[in-house]
Design an enzyme around this catalytic site. Structure first.
Site, short mmCIF file in Angstrom:
data_model
loop_
_atom_site.label_atom_id
_atom_site.label_comp_id
_atom_site.label_asym_id
_atom_site.label_seq_id
_atom_site.Cartn_x
_atom_site.Cartn_y
_atom_site.Cartn_z
N ARG A 1 0.80 -1.23 0.00
CA ARG A 1 0.00 0.00 0.00
C ARG A 1 0.84 1.28 0.00
O ARG A 1 0.30 2.37 -0.17
CB ARG A 1 -0.97 -0.01 1.19
CG ARG A 1 -2.20 -0.86 0.92
CD ARG A 1 -3.09 -0.93 2.12
NE ARG A 1 -2.58 -1.87 3.12
CZ ARG A 1 -3.01 -1.92 4.37
NH1 ARG A 1 -3.93 -1.07 4.80
NH2 ARG A 1 -2.52 -2.80 5.21
N GLU B 1 -8.20 -12.75 13.40
CA GLU B 1 -7.90 -11.81 12.31
C GLU B 1 -9.19 -11.38 11.62
O GLU B 1 -10.16 -12.13 11.57
CB GLU B 1 -6.95 -12.46 11.30
CG GLU B 1 -5.57 -12.75 11.84
CD GLU B 1 -4.89 -11.53 12.42
OE1 GLU B 1 -4.68 -10.54 11.68
OE2 GLU B 1 -4.58 -11.53 13.63
N TYR C 1 31.48 33.68 -3.97
CA TYR C 1 31.64 32.23 -3.99
C TYR C 1 33.04 31.90 -3.48
O TYR C 1 34.04 32.31 -4.07
CB TYR C 1 31.46 31.66 -5.41
CG TYR C 1 31.84 30.20 -5.44
CD1 TYR C 1 31.11 29.27 -4.69
CD2 TYR C 1 32.94 29.75 -6.16
CE1 TYR C 1 31.47 27.94 -4.66
CE2 TYR C 1 33.30 28.41 -6.13
CZ TYR C 1 32.57 27.51 -5.38
OH TYR C 1 32.92 26.20 -5.34
N ARG D 1 43.66 46.52 -12.53
CA ARG D 1 42.71 47.39 -13.18
C ARG D 1 43.36 48.11 -14.37
O ARG D 1 44.51 48.55 -14.28
CB ARG D 1 42.37 48.44 -12.15
CG ARG D 1 40.99 48.82 -12.03
CD ARG D 1 40.86 49.73 -10.82
NE ARG D 1 40.88 49.03 -9.55
CZ ARG D 1 41.15 49.65 -8.40
NH1 ARG D 1 41.47 50.92 -8.36
NH2 ARG D 1 41.13 48.97 -7.29
C1 UD1 Z 1 -0.72 -8.47 12.18
C2 UD1 Z 1 -1.47 -9.29 13.18
C3 UD1 Z 1 -2.73 -8.53 13.60
C4 UD1 Z 1 -2.39 -7.17 14.14
C5 UD1 Z 1 -1.56 -6.40 13.15
C6 UD1 Z 1 -1.04 -5.13 13.76
C7 UD1 Z 1 -0.97 -11.57 12.55
C8 UD1 Z 1 -1.48 -12.80 11.93
N1 UD1 Z 1 -1.80 -10.56 12.61
O1 UD1 Z 1 -1.54 -8.29 11.05
O2 UD1 Z 1 -3.42 -9.29 14.61
O3 UD1 Z 1 -3.56 -6.46 14.46
O4 UD1 Z 1 -0.40 -7.19 12.75
O5 UD1 Z 1 -0.44 -4.37 12.76
O6 UD1 Z 1 0.14 -11.54 13.04
N2 UD1 Z 1 5.71 -9.54 8.38
C9 UD1 Z 1 6.80 -10.29 8.00
N3 UD1 Z 1 6.58 -11.41 7.28
C10 UD1 Z 1 5.35 -11.85 6.95
C11 UD1 Z 1 4.24 -11.06 7.33
C12 UD1 Z 1 4.45 -9.92 8.05
O7 UD1 Z 1 7.94 -9.95 8.29
O8 UD1 Z 1 5.24 -12.90 6.29
C13 UD1 Z 1 5.95 -8.31 9.16
C14 UD1 Z 1 5.57 -7.05 8.41
O9 UD1 Z 1 6.69 -6.55 7.69
C15 UD1 Z 1 5.15 -6.13 9.54
C16 UD1 Z 1 4.62 -7.05 10.60
O10 UD1 Z 1 5.13 -8.34 10.31
O11 UD1 Z 1 6.25 -5.42 10.06
C17 UD1 Z 1 3.08 -7.10 10.60
O12 UD1 Z 1 2.66 -7.52 9.32
P1 UD1 Z 1 1.31 -6.99 8.65
O13 UD1 Z 1 1.14 -7.69 7.37
O14 UD1 Z 1 1.28 -5.51 8.68
O15 UD1 Z 1 0.25 -7.46 9.70
P2 UD1 Z 1 -0.96 -8.44 9.56
O16 UD1 Z 1 -0.50 -9.84 9.39
O17 UD1 Z 1 -1.94 -7.87 8.65
#
Ligand code: UD1
Ligand code: MG
Length: 470
Positions: free
Chosen positions: A18, A162, A373, A447
Protein backbone atom coordinates in the site's frame (compact mmCIF):
# COMPACT_ATOMS: atom_id res chain seq x y z
CA UNK A 1 23.64 -6.36 29.44
CA UNK A 2 22.43 -8.70 32.13
CA UNK A 3 21.65 -12.34 31.46
CA UNK A 4 17.89 -11.71 31.75
CA UNK A 5 18.04 -8.81 29.28
CA UNK A 6 15.49 -9.63 26.58
CA UNK A 7 16.19 -10.85 23.08
CA UNK A 8 14.47 -8.88 20.33
CA UNK A 9 13.02 -9.94 16.99
CA UNK A 10 11.97 -7.18 14.58
CA UNK A 11 9.57 -8.28 11.82
CA UNK A 12 10.31 -6.31 8.68
CA UNK A 13 9.96 -8.67 5.73
CA UNK A 14 6.54 -7.50 4.58
CA UNK A 15 6.02 -6.04 1.14
CA UNK A 16 4.32 -2.79 2.04
CA UNK A 17 2.14 -2.92 -1.08
CA UNK A 18 0.00 0.00 0.00
CA UNK A 19 3.00 2.34 0.05
CA UNK A 20 2.98 2.10 -3.77
CA UNK A 21 6.71 2.58 -3.76
CA UNK A 22 9.86 1.18 -5.34
CA UNK A 23 11.48 1.63 -1.93
CA UNK A 24 10.88 -0.96 0.79
CA UNK A 25 8.29 0.29 3.28
CA UNK A 26 10.69 0.12 6.23
CA UNK A 27 13.11 2.48 4.48
CA UNK A 28 10.54 5.28 4.31
CA UNK A 29 11.32 7.85 6.99
CA UNK A 30 9.70 9.24 10.10
CA UNK A 31 11.47 12.29 11.57
CA UNK A 32 14.41 11.68 9.28
CA UNK A 33 14.96 8.05 10.33
CA UNK A 34 14.03 5.01 8.24
CA UNK A 35 11.12 3.15 9.89
CA UNK A 36 13.24 0.04 10.57
CA UNK A 37 15.72 2.09 12.62
CA UNK A 38 13.09 2.96 15.24
CA UNK A 39 12.44 -0.53 16.70
CA UNK A 40 16.16 -1.32 16.58
CA UNK A 41 16.95 1.88 18.53
CA UNK A 42 14.24 0.87 21.02
CA UNK A 43 15.75 -2.62 21.32
CA UNK A 44 19.10 -1.03 22.16
CA UNK A 45 17.45 1.28 24.71
CA UNK A 46 15.97 -1.67 26.59
CA UNK A 47 19.39 -3.32 26.59
CA UNK A 48 18.52 -6.19 24.25
CA UNK A 49 21.03 -9.04 24.46
CA UNK A 50 20.60 -9.83 20.79
CA UNK A 51 18.63 -8.16 17.98
CA UNK A 52 17.40 -10.21 15.02
CA UNK A 53 15.75 -8.36 12.13
CA UNK A 54 13.71 -10.45 9.70
CA UNK A 55 14.02 -9.07 6.17
CA UNK A 56 12.52 -10.13 2.85
CA UNK A 57 11.54 -7.47 0.39
CA UNK A 58 14.68 -5.48 -0.66
CA UNK A 59 16.69 -7.14 2.07
CA UNK A 60 20.09 -6.04 0.72
CA UNK A 61 19.15 -2.35 0.82
CA UNK A 62 17.57 -2.61 4.28
CA UNK A 63 20.52 -4.60 5.65
CA UNK A 64 22.90 -1.96 4.27
CA UNK A 65 21.02 0.82 6.07
CA UNK A 66 21.17 -1.15 9.34
CA UNK A 67 24.88 -1.92 8.94
CA UNK A 68 25.69 1.69 8.16
CA UNK A 69 23.99 2.93 11.28
CA UNK A 70 24.77 0.24 13.84
CA UNK A 71 27.93 -1.29 12.39
CA UNK A 72 28.41 -4.78 11.04
CA UNK A 73 27.17 -7.50 13.34
CA UNK A 74 25.28 -5.29 15.82
CA UNK A 75 22.08 -6.60 14.27
CA UNK A 76 21.60 -10.18 13.05
CA UNK A 77 19.72 -10.46 9.78
CA UNK A 78 17.34 -13.38 9.24
CA UNK A 79 15.86 -13.87 5.78
CA UNK A 80 12.24 -14.66 5.03
CA UNK A 81 12.31 -15.05 1.27
CA UNK A 82 8.57 -15.58 0.90
CA UNK A 83 6.13 -13.77 3.19
CA UNK A 84 4.03 -16.59 4.60
CA UNK A 85 2.81 -14.78 7.70
CA UNK A 86 4.04 -13.36 10.98
CA UNK A 87 4.50 -16.83 12.54
CA UNK A 88 6.60 -17.91 9.58
CA UNK A 89 8.65 -14.71 9.91
CA UNK A 90 9.43 -15.47 13.57
CA UNK A 91 10.35 -19.06 12.61
CA UNK A 92 13.07 -17.64 10.33
CA UNK A 93 14.55 -15.69 13.27
CA UNK A 94 14.68 -18.63 15.69
CA UNK A 95 17.85 -20.29 14.34
CA UNK A 96 19.72 -17.06 15.22
CA UNK A 97 18.62 -17.62 18.85
CA UNK A 98 19.55 -21.33 18.87
CA UNK A 99 22.04 -21.07 21.73
CA UNK A 100 19.78 -19.05 24.03
CA UNK A 101 18.13 -20.59 27.10
CA UNK A 102 14.40 -21.45 27.01
CA UNK A 103 13.77 -19.12 29.94
CA UNK A 104 14.91 -16.03 27.97
CA UNK A 105 12.27 -13.57 26.97
CA UNK A 106 11.84 -12.49 23.37
CA UNK A 107 10.32 -9.11 22.62
CA UNK A 108 8.78 -9.12 19.13
CA UNK A 109 8.53 -5.71 17.47
CA UNK A 110 7.22 -4.58 14.14
CA UNK A 111 9.44 -2.84 11.59
CA UNK A 112 6.66 -0.45 10.64
CA UNK A 113 5.74 0.81 14.16
CA UNK A 114 8.05 3.77 14.83
CA UNK A 115 6.64 5.54 17.87
CA UNK A 116 6.58 2.70 20.38
CA UNK A 117 8.29 3.89 23.56
CA UNK A 118 10.28 2.24 26.28
CA UNK A 119 7.46 2.65 28.83
CA UNK A 120 5.19 0.36 26.80
CA UNK A 121 7.85 -2.35 26.49
CA UNK A 122 8.62 -2.09 30.21
CA UNK A 123 4.89 -2.44 30.96
CA UNK A 124 4.70 -5.42 28.58
CA UNK A 125 7.59 -7.19 30.33
CA UNK A 126 6.06 -6.44 33.72
CA UNK A 127 2.64 -7.78 32.60
CA UNK A 128 4.24 -10.95 31.29
CA UNK A 129 6.29 -11.65 34.42
CA UNK A 130 6.81 -15.44 34.37
CA UNK A 131 3.99 -16.18 31.96
CA UNK A 132 4.38 -17.67 28.50
CA UNK A 133 3.31 -14.56 26.65
CA UNK A 134 2.10 -10.98 26.84
CA UNK A 135 0.73 -8.87 24.00
CA UNK A 136 0.11 -5.14 23.57
CA UNK A 137 -3.47 -4.17 22.70
CA UNK A 138 -4.92 -0.84 21.63
CA UNK A 139 -8.10 0.92 20.52
CA UNK A 140 -7.65 2.45 17.07
CA UNK A 141 -10.21 4.90 15.67
CA UNK A 142 -11.15 2.17 13.15
CA UNK A 143 -10.58 -1.48 14.11
CA UNK A 144 -11.13 -2.85 10.61
CA UNK A 145 -8.16 -4.81 9.27
CA UNK A 146 -6.64 -5.58 12.66
CA UNK A 147 -6.68 -8.74 14.73
CA UNK A 148 -9.37 -8.48 17.43
CA UNK A 149 -8.76 -9.32 21.09
CA UNK A 150 -11.31 -11.96 22.17
CA UNK A 151 -11.80 -12.05 25.96
CA UNK A 152 -13.85 -14.37 28.16
CA UNK A 153 -16.57 -13.20 30.55
CA UNK A 154 -14.02 -12.62 33.27
CA UNK A 155 -12.02 -10.36 30.92
CA UNK A 156 -9.11 -12.76 30.33
CA UNK A 157 -7.76 -12.83 26.80
CA UNK A 158 -8.67 -16.07 25.02
CA UNK A 159 -7.34 -15.59 21.52
CA UNK A 160 -6.83 -13.15 18.67
CA UNK A 161 -8.98 -13.41 15.58
CA UNK A 162 -7.90 -11.81 12.31
CA UNK A 163 -10.33 -9.63 10.35
CA UNK A 164 -10.65 -12.20 7.57
CA UNK A 165 -11.45 -15.02 10.00
CA UNK A 166 -13.72 -13.02 12.33
CA UNK A 167 -17.46 -13.53 12.79
CA UNK A 168 -19.82 -10.55 12.58
CA UNK A 169 -19.87 -10.35 16.40
CA UNK A 170 -16.09 -10.53 16.66
CA UNK A 171 -15.78 -7.72 14.13
CA UNK A 172 -17.60 -5.49 16.65
CA UNK A 173 -14.67 -5.74 19.05
CA UNK A 174 -12.85 -2.41 19.29
CA UNK A 175 -9.74 -3.68 21.08
CA UNK A 176 -7.09 -4.89 18.62
CA UNK A 177 -3.69 -6.55 18.57
CA UNK A 178 -0.88 -4.01 18.20
CA UNK A 179 1.50 -6.76 17.01
CA UNK A 180 3.98 -6.30 19.87
CA UNK A 181 4.70 -9.27 22.12
CA UNK A 182 6.96 -10.61 24.79
CA UNK A 183 7.23 -14.39 24.73
CA UNK A 184 9.23 -16.94 26.72
CA UNK A 185 11.70 -18.40 24.24
CA UNK A 186 10.92 -22.05 25.09
CA UNK A 187 7.21 -21.42 24.57
CA UNK A 188 7.93 -19.50 21.35
CA UNK A 189 9.97 -22.38 19.89
CA UNK A 190 7.30 -24.94 20.74
CA UNK A 191 4.38 -22.71 19.66
CA UNK A 192 5.85 -21.56 16.36
CA UNK A 193 6.81 -25.16 15.55
CA UNK A 194 3.17 -26.20 15.98
CA UNK A 195 1.58 -23.43 13.85
CA UNK A 196 -0.62 -24.45 10.93
CA UNK A 197 -2.03 -22.32 8.12
CA UNK A 198 -5.66 -23.17 8.99
CA UNK A 199 -7.05 -19.73 8.22
CA UNK A 200 -8.54 -17.59 5.49
CA UNK A 201 -5.10 -16.35 4.35
CA UNK A 202 -3.33 -19.74 4.54
CA UNK A 203 -0.59 -18.07 6.55
CA UNK A 204 1.23 -19.00 9.73
CA UNK A 205 -0.27 -16.60 12.26
CA UNK A 206 1.92 -15.59 15.19
CA UNK A 207 -1.32 -14.56 16.88
CA UNK A 208 -2.28 -18.24 17.30
CA UNK A 209 0.26 -18.34 20.13
CA UNK A 210 -2.08 -16.23 22.24
CA UNK A 211 -4.75 -18.97 22.32
CA UNK A 212 -2.07 -21.54 23.13
CA UNK A 213 -0.83 -19.46 26.08
CA UNK A 214 -4.40 -18.72 27.22
CA UNK A 215 -5.17 -22.46 27.43
CA UNK A 216 -2.42 -22.69 30.05
CA UNK A 217 -3.70 -19.56 31.79
CA UNK A 218 -0.48 -17.82 30.80
CA UNK A 219 -1.51 -15.03 28.45
CA UNK A 220 -1.34 -11.40 29.60
CA UNK A 221 -2.20 -8.13 27.86
CA UNK A 222 -1.17 -4.55 28.31
CA UNK A 223 -2.92 -1.57 26.73
CA UNK A 224 -1.15 1.25 24.94
CA UNK A 225 -2.35 4.51 23.37
CA UNK A 226 -3.05 4.15 19.66
CA UNK A 227 -0.54 6.81 18.60
CA UNK A 228 2.29 4.90 20.31
CA UNK A 229 1.61 1.60 18.54
CA UNK A 230 0.12 2.67 15.21
CA UNK A 231 1.85 1.12 12.22
CA UNK A 232 2.53 2.58 8.80
CA UNK A 233 0.68 0.96 5.92
CA UNK A 234 0.40 3.83 3.46
CA UNK A 235 1.82 7.31 2.98
CA UNK A 236 -1.07 9.00 4.78
CA UNK A 237 -0.22 7.06 7.93
CA UNK A 238 3.47 7.77 7.35
CA UNK A 239 2.80 11.52 7.28
CA UNK A 240 0.57 11.33 10.36
CA UNK A 241 3.21 9.53 12.42
CA UNK A 242 5.91 11.85 11.11
CA UNK A 243 3.84 14.81 12.36
CA UNK A 244 3.35 13.21 15.79
CA UNK A 245 7.05 12.35 16.06
CA UNK A 246 8.09 15.90 15.16
CA UNK A 247 5.66 17.47 17.63
CA UNK A 248 7.00 15.24 20.41
CA UNK A 249 10.59 16.04 19.46
CA UNK A 250 9.92 19.80 19.42
CA UNK A 251 8.24 19.59 22.82
CA UNK A 252 11.18 17.69 24.26
CA UNK A 253 13.61 20.41 23.13
CA UNK A 254 11.36 23.19 24.43
CA UNK A 255 11.31 21.47 27.83
CA UNK A 256 15.10 21.36 27.62
CA UNK A 257 15.28 25.16 27.32
CA UNK A 258 14.92 25.88 23.60
CA UNK A 259 12.56 28.69 22.51
CA UNK A 260 10.41 28.12 19.41
CA UNK A 261 8.41 30.94 17.90
CA UNK A 262 6.13 28.69 15.85
CA UNK A 263 6.75 25.14 17.07
CA UNK A 264 4.16 23.63 14.71
CA UNK A 265 6.23 24.71 11.72
CA UNK A 266 9.65 23.70 13.08
CA UNK A 267 10.90 20.33 11.88
CA UNK A 268 13.59 18.58 13.93
CA UNK A 269 14.85 15.13 13.01
CA UNK A 270 15.06 12.42 15.65
CA UNK A 271 18.84 12.26 15.31
CA UNK A 272 19.50 15.92 16.15
CA UNK A 273 22.09 15.52 18.90
CA UNK A 274 21.97 18.79 20.82
CA UNK A 275 20.30 22.20 20.95
CA UNK A 276 21.77 24.23 23.78
CA UNK A 277 19.94 26.17 26.45
CA UNK A 278 18.38 29.51 25.48
CA UNK A 279 18.76 28.82 21.79
CA UNK A 280 15.90 30.00 19.63
CA UNK A 281 14.45 28.48 16.47
CA UNK A 282 12.30 30.65 14.22
CA UNK A 283 9.39 29.61 12.05
CA UNK A 284 9.91 26.86 9.46
CA UNK A 285 13.42 26.03 10.61
CA UNK A 286 14.43 22.50 9.62
CA UNK A 287 17.17 20.57 11.40
CA UNK A 288 17.97 17.44 9.40
CA UNK A 289 20.15 14.46 10.20
CA UNK A 290 22.80 14.84 12.88
CA UNK A 291 22.81 18.49 13.88
CA UNK A 292 24.48 19.92 16.98
CA UNK A 293 23.58 23.43 18.09
CA UNK A 294 25.26 25.19 21.00
CA UNK A 295 23.75 27.42 23.68
CA UNK A 296 22.29 30.87 22.99
CA UNK A 297 22.17 30.31 19.23
CA UNK A 298 19.50 32.05 17.20
CA UNK A 299 18.38 30.30 14.04
CA UNK A 300 15.91 32.58 12.32
CA UNK A 301 13.01 31.87 9.95
CA UNK A 302 13.31 29.34 7.17
CA UNK A 303 16.85 28.03 7.73
CA UNK A 304 17.60 24.43 6.67
CA UNK A 305 20.53 22.89 8.56
CA UNK A 306 21.70 19.35 7.70
CA UNK A 307 24.43 17.33 9.44
CA UNK A 308 26.14 20.46 10.80
CA UNK A 309 27.48 21.95 14.01
CA UNK A 310 26.70 25.51 15.14
CA UNK A 311 28.74 27.04 18.00
CA UNK A 312 27.49 28.91 21.08
CA UNK A 313 26.01 32.35 20.52
CA UNK A 314 25.96 32.14 16.73
CA UNK A 315 23.36 34.14 14.85
CA UNK A 316 21.89 32.50 11.76
CA UNK A 317 19.68 35.04 10.04
CA UNK A 318 16.67 34.02 7.90
CA UNK A 319 16.84 31.58 4.99
CA UNK A 320 20.33 30.16 5.34
CA UNK A 321 21.08 26.67 3.97
CA UNK A 322 23.88 24.84 5.80
CA UNK A 323 25.04 21.29 5.06
CA UNK A 324 27.89 19.16 6.45
CA UNK A 325 29.66 22.20 7.83
CA UNK A 326 30.71 23.72 11.13
CA UNK A 327 30.10 27.25 12.34
CA UNK A 328 32.12 28.71 15.21
CA UNK A 329 30.88 30.46 18.32
CA UNK A 330 29.40 33.94 17.86
CA UNK A 331 29.58 33.69 14.07
CA UNK A 332 26.94 35.51 12.02
CA UNK A 333 25.40 34.12 8.88
CA UNK A 334 22.94 35.33 6.29
CA UNK A 335 20.33 36.24 5.50
CA UNK A 336 20.49 33.87 2.51
CA UNK A 337 23.94 32.38 3.11
CA UNK A 338 24.67 28.94 1.66
CA UNK A 339 27.29 26.78 3.39
CA UNK A 340 27.91 23.66 1.34
CA UNK A 341 29.75 20.55 2.58
CA UNK A 342 33.17 21.08 4.10
CA UNK A 343 32.72 24.69 5.16
CA UNK A 344 34.48 25.36 8.46
CA UNK A 345 33.92 28.78 9.93
CA UNK A 346 35.92 29.74 13.03
CA UNK A 347 34.64 31.93 15.85
CA UNK A 348 33.15 35.31 14.99
CA UNK A 349 33.22 34.79 11.25
CA UNK A 350 30.62 36.74 9.28
CA UNK A 351 29.21 35.25 6.08
CA UNK A 352 26.52 37.46 4.63
CA UNK A 353 23.79 37.49 2.02
CA UNK A 354 24.22 35.52 -1.17
CA UNK A 355 27.56 34.13 -0.13
CA UNK A 356 28.17 30.49 -1.06
CA UNK A 357 30.99 28.51 0.53
CA UNK A 358 32.16 24.97 -0.24
CA UNK A 359 35.16 23.21 1.32
CA UNK A 360 36.21 26.59 2.65
CA UNK A 361 37.92 27.37 5.96
CA UNK A 362 37.56 30.89 7.34
CA UNK A 363 39.71 31.86 10.33
CA UNK A 364 38.59 33.76 13.41
CA UNK A 365 36.88 37.07 12.75
CA UNK A 366 37.09 36.90 8.95
CA UNK A 367 34.27 38.43 6.94
CA UNK A 368 32.68 37.74 3.57
CA UNK A 369 29.55 39.80 3.80
CA UNK A 370 28.12 40.05 0.32
CA UNK A 371 27.65 38.12 -2.93
CA UNK A 372 30.63 35.76 -3.03
CA UNK A 373 31.64 32.23 -3.99
CA UNK A 374 34.38 30.78 -1.80
CA UNK A 375 35.20 27.20 -2.83
CA UNK A 376 38.28 25.11 -1.98
CA UNK A 377 39.59 28.07 0.00
CA UNK A 378 41.83 28.30 3.05
CA UNK A 379 41.30 31.71 4.56
CA UNK A 380 43.14 32.93 7.65
CA UNK A 381 41.99 35.12 10.52
CA UNK A 382 40.78 38.72 10.22
CA UNK A 383 40.51 38.60 6.44
CA UNK A 384 38.08 40.92 4.70
CA UNK A 385 36.64 39.42 1.54
CA UNK A 386 35.04 42.23 -0.47
CA UNK A 387 31.61 42.07 -2.08
CA UNK A 388 31.44 39.97 -5.22
CA UNK A 389 34.72 38.12 -4.66
CA UNK A 390 34.95 34.78 -6.43
CA UNK A 391 37.43 31.93 -6.10
CA UNK A 392 37.86 30.42 -9.56
CA UNK A 393 38.54 26.94 -8.24
CA UNK A 394 37.70 24.86 -11.29
CA UNK A 395 39.34 24.78 -14.72
CA UNK A 396 36.75 22.45 -16.17
CA UNK A 397 38.71 19.33 -15.17
CA UNK A 398 40.39 19.84 -11.80
CA UNK A 399 39.73 21.78 -8.60
CA UNK A 400 42.43 24.00 -7.06
CA UNK A 401 42.91 25.71 -3.70
CA UNK A 402 42.94 29.43 -3.00
CA UNK A 403 44.91 30.43 0.10
CA UNK A 404 44.34 33.80 1.73
CA UNK A 405 46.53 34.45 4.75
CA UNK A 406 45.75 36.36 7.97
CA UNK A 407 44.76 40.01 7.77
CA UNK A 408 44.41 40.19 3.97
CA UNK A 409 42.03 42.73 2.40
CA UNK A 410 40.42 41.56 -0.83
CA UNK A 411 38.77 44.43 -2.71
CA UNK A 412 35.28 44.05 -4.16
CA UNK A 413 34.65 42.15 -7.36
CA UNK A 414 37.92 40.22 -7.27
CA UNK A 415 38.50 36.89 -8.99
CA UNK A 416 41.14 34.64 -7.46
CA UNK A 417 42.23 32.12 -10.09
CA UNK A 418 43.38 29.03 -8.18
CA UNK A 419 45.87 27.68 -7.35
CA UNK A 420 46.88 31.00 -5.86
CA UNK A 421 48.02 32.45 -2.52
CA UNK A 422 47.58 35.96 -1.18
CA UNK A 423 50.22 36.50 1.54
CA UNK A 424 49.69 37.88 5.02
CA UNK A 425 48.20 41.38 5.26
CA UNK A 426 48.40 41.97 1.50
CA UNK A 427 45.87 44.23 -0.25
CA UNK A 428 44.08 43.38 -3.47
CA UNK A 429 42.51 46.37 -5.22
CA UNK A 430 38.86 46.20 -6.28
CA UNK A 431 38.07 44.51 -9.58
CA UNK A 432 41.28 42.44 -9.70
CA UNK A 433 41.84 39.15 -11.47
CA UNK A 434 44.60 37.48 -9.45
CA UNK A 435 46.44 34.79 -11.41
CA UNK A 436 49.74 34.74 -9.52
CA UNK A 437 50.69 34.63 -5.86
CA UNK A 438 50.64 37.99 -4.05
CA UNK A 439 53.48 38.30 -1.51
CA UNK A 440 52.77 39.23 2.11
CA UNK A 441 52.29 42.94 2.66
CA UNK A 442 52.04 43.74 -1.10
CA UNK A 443 49.33 45.58 -3.04
CA UNK A 444 47.97 43.88 -6.16
CA UNK A 445 45.96 45.78 -8.76
CA UNK A 446 44.97 44.54 -12.20
CA UNK A 447 42.71 47.39 -13.18
CA UNK A 448 43.11 49.24 -16.52
CA UNK A 449 44.11 52.89 -15.84
CA UNK A 450 41.16 55.28 -15.46
CA UNK A 451 40.74 57.83 -18.29
CA UNK A 452 38.61 61.00 -17.86
CA UNK A 453 37.68 63.15 -20.86
CA UNK A 454 36.27 66.46 -19.60
CA UNK A 455 33.49 68.06 -21.63
CA UNK A 456 33.13 64.91 -23.77
CA UNK A 457 29.29 64.82 -23.79
CA UNK A 458 28.83 68.45 -24.91
CA UNK A 459 31.35 68.02 -27.74
CA UNK A 460 29.66 64.81 -28.91
CA UNK A 461 26.20 66.48 -28.97
CA UNK A 462 27.56 69.43 -31.02
CA UNK A 463 29.04 67.00 -33.55
CA UNK A 464 25.75 65.06 -33.81
CA UNK A 465 23.80 68.33 -34.42
CA UNK A 466 26.19 69.28 -37.27
CA UNK A 467 25.66 65.85 -38.94
CA UNK A 468 21.86 66.20 -38.76
CA UNK A 469 21.73 69.47 -40.81
CA UNK A 470 20.93 68.87 -44.48
C1 UD1 B 1 -0.72 -8.47 12.18
C2 UD1 B 1 -1.47 -9.29 13.18
C3 UD1 B 1 -2.73 -8.53 13.60
C4 UD1 B 1 -2.39 -7.17 14.14
C5 UD1 B 1 -1.56 -6.40 13.15
C6 UD1 B 1 -1.04 -5.13 13.76
C7 UD1 B 1 -0.97 -11.57 12.55
C8 UD1 B 1 -1.48 -12.80 11.93
N1 UD1 B 1 -1.80 -10.56 12.61
O1 UD1 B 1 -1.54 -8.29 11.05
O2 UD1 B 1 -3.42 -9.29 14.61
O3 UD1 B 1 -3.56 -6.46 14.46
O4 UD1 B 1 -0.40 -7.19 12.75
O5 UD1 B 1 -0.44 -4.37 12.76
O6 UD1 B 1 0.14 -11.54 13.04
N2 UD1 B 1 5.71 -9.54 8.38
C9 UD1 B 1 6.80 -10.29 8.00
N3 UD1 B 1 6.58 -11.41 7.28
C10 UD1 B 1 5.35 -11.85 6.95
C11 UD1 B 1 4.24 -11.06 7.33
C12 UD1 B 1 4.45 -9.92 8.05
O7 UD1 B 1 7.94 -9.95 8.29
O8 UD1 B 1 5.24 -12.90 6.29
C13 UD1 B 1 5.95 -8.31 9.16
C14 UD1 B 1 5.57 -7.05 8.41
O9 UD1 B 1 6.69 -6.55 7.69
C15 UD1 B 1 5.15 -6.13 9.54
C16 UD1 B 1 4.62 -7.05 10.60
O10 UD1 B 1 5.13 -8.34 10.31
O11 UD1 B 1 6.25 -5.42 10.06
C17 UD1 B 1 3.08 -7.10 10.60
O12 UD1 B 1 2.66 -7.52 9.32
P1 UD1 B 1 1.31 -6.99 8.65
O13 UD1 B 1 1.14 -7.69 7.37
O14 UD1 B 1 1.28 -5.51 8.68
O15 UD1 B 1 0.25 -7.46 9.70
P2 UD1 B 1 -0.96 -8.44 9.56
O16 UD1 B 1 -0.50 -9.84 9.39
O17 UD1 B 1 -1.94 -7.87 8.65
MG1 MG C 1 0.50 -3.78 9.15
Amino acid sequence: MSHDAPLVIVLAAGLGTRMKSDTAKVLHQVAGRPLVIWPVELARQIGARKIVVVLGHQREQVAAVLAKRFGDGAVTIAVQAEQRGTGHAVAQALPALAGEPDASRVVILSGDVPLLGRETVDALLAAQANRALAVVTTHPPEARGYGRIVRDDAGYVQRIVEEKDASATEKQIAEVNAGIYSVALGFLREGVGALEPNNAQHELYLTDLVARAALRGEAATVQAPWDDVAGVNDRVELARLDGIARRRIAERWMRDGVTMKHPDTVSIDADVAAIGKDSELGARVELRGRVTIGAGVKVDTGCVITDATIGDGALVKPYCVIAESSVGARAQLGPFAHLRPGSELAEEVHVGNFVETKKARLGKGSKANHLSYLGDAVIGAKVNVGAGTITCNYDGVNKFVTTIEDGVFIGSDTQLVAPVTVGKEAYVGAGATITEDVPAGALAITRAPLVIKEGYVAKKREKQKQQKKP
